[in-house]
Design an enzyme around this catalytic site. Sequence first.
Site, PDB file in Angstrom:
ATOM      1  N   GLY A 107       0.854  -1.189   0.000  1.00  0.00           N
ATOM      2  CA  GLY A 107       0.000   0.000   0.000  1.00  0.00           C
ATOM      3  C   GLY A 107       0.887   1.235   0.000  1.00  0.00           C
ATOM      4  N   GLY A 140       0.217   5.467  -1.199  1.00  0.00           N
ATOM      5  CA  GLY A 140      -0.665   6.455  -0.573  1.00  0.00           C
ATOM      6  C   GLY A 140       0.078   7.568   0.133  1.00  0.00           C
ATOM      7  N   ASP A 155      -1.116  -7.039  -5.209  1.00  0.00           N
ATOM      8  CA  ASP A 155      -2.404  -6.987  -4.521  1.00  0.00           C
ATOM      9  C   ASP A 155      -2.217  -7.783  -3.226  1.00  0.00           C
ATOM     10  OD1 ASP A 155      -4.916  -7.259  -3.565  1.00  0.00           O
ATOM     11  OD2 ASP A 155      -5.793  -8.131  -5.386  1.00  0.00           O
ATOM     12  N   TYR A 212     -14.545   1.585   9.121  1.00  0.00           N
ATOM     13  CA  TYR A 212     -13.096   1.799   9.234  1.00  0.00           C
ATOM     14  C   TYR A 212     -12.655   1.555  10.688  1.00  0.00           C
ATOM     15  CZ  TYR A 212      -8.729   4.591   9.134  1.00  0.00           C
ATOM     16  OH  TYR A 212      -7.426   5.036   9.232  1.00  0.00           O
ATOM     17  N   ILE A 227      -3.118  12.991   9.490  1.00  0.00           N
ATOM     18  CA  ILE A 227      -1.721  13.275   9.151  1.00  0.00           C
ATOM     19  C   ILE A 227      -1.701  14.375   8.102  1.00  0.00           C
ATOM     20  CG2 ILE A 227       0.423  12.338   8.206  1.00  0.00           C
ATOM     21  CD1 ILE A 227      -0.312   9.666   9.396  1.00  0.00           C
TER      22      ILE A 227
HETATM   23  C1  AKB Z   1      -9.258   9.314   8.355  1.00  0.00           C
HETATM   24  O1  AKB Z   1      -9.645  10.478   8.511  1.00  0.00           O
HETATM   25  O2  AKB Z   1      -9.997   8.376   8.010  1.00  0.00           O
HETATM   26  C2  AKB Z   1      -7.808   9.009   8.661  1.00  0.00           C
HETATM   27  C3  AKB Z   1      -7.621   8.584  10.064  1.00  0.00           C
HETATM   28  C4  AKB Z   1      -7.702   9.576  11.152  1.00  0.00           C
HETATM   29  O3  AKB Z   1      -7.410   7.433  10.333  1.00  0.00           O
HETATM   30  N1  AKB Z   1      -6.999  10.139   8.350  1.00  0.00           N
END
Ligand code: AKB
Length: 317
Positions: free
Chosen positions: A7, A10, A52, A141, A171
């Site tokens: 990855g 990114g 992948d 997430y 970040i």
């Molecule tokens: C997001 O905003 O999804 C990321 C994180 C804080 O993990 N930058």
Amino acid sequence: MNILVVGAGGQIGTELIPHLQSLYGEDNVIAADLKKENVDRLGQISRALVLDALDMDNYKKVISEFKIDRIYNLVALLSATGEKSPQIAWQINMGALINSLELAREYNCSVFTPSSIGVFGHSTPHVNTPQDTVMRPNTIYGVCKVSGELLSDYYHTRFGVDTRSVRFPGIISNGALPGGGTTDYAVEVFYEILKDKSYVCPIPQDTYMDMLYMPDALKACTDLMDCDPSRLKHRNSFNVTAMSFSPKEIFAEIKKHVPDAKFQFDPDPVKTEISASWPDSMDDSCAREEWGWNPKWNLESMTKDMLSAISAKLSGK
Ligand code: AKB
């Protein structure tokens, strides 16, 4: 030591590659990404290949062929994008992680996987959020990141795999753009203000979130992995932060340098809900005590540096 970054194309990977090369040698760092265009770009600075991370057979070939000792697993669909297709987010985020952990077990690699402030939710204390606290996120997430922390600790205690992680806040960086996150506004604003002198913010003006400037984030990735494991009481994952601000506060800081900058607010419902569920500020004392975390950048110094780096970038210097 041979290091593989999956990855790698990114926001973090693009800057982690040169940082790793400077510490461990140019030829010892391999960049891998799913997208050919990212690999072409990374290939200009490092050994780079298309991979992948969900394709276990190919992933295994790369680990074995390059005799990899350490994996940085940066594969992730971020918080706002994840909400558009939760099943795909689970498949990608958890699929890349379990493959990385399994290969690390088989080939005796250490593994760094970033976690996130996304592990926290409405029921977490929001001010000075402790290291060990309630983790009931309300995004896919966050669900993946909590599961990832548990799975990584499980691989350590059950199989002895050297897994380590930090909970990254937003970040801020001037290399590759972030994509699909809730904290992205704190990067986007610099480009928009320098291009058009105006920015429409998708986050409500008084919402506080933790942030880090990229040089501190890169140092976290390597200091934690290089620290003496006998110092670690925690592994997956450590709170880390360098600053906490609201959109109103960072815009006021930018205005000191660009007095005619104009800011408006048009809150995005998904990002508003996510940002309200995340901490206002985190307690990162365990990271400071256990492996010497000590960030250098604050809102003032980061803003100045971002404005000068992005001005230079936009003017093609
Ligand atoms: C997001 O905003 O999804 C990321 C994180 C804080 O993990 N930058």
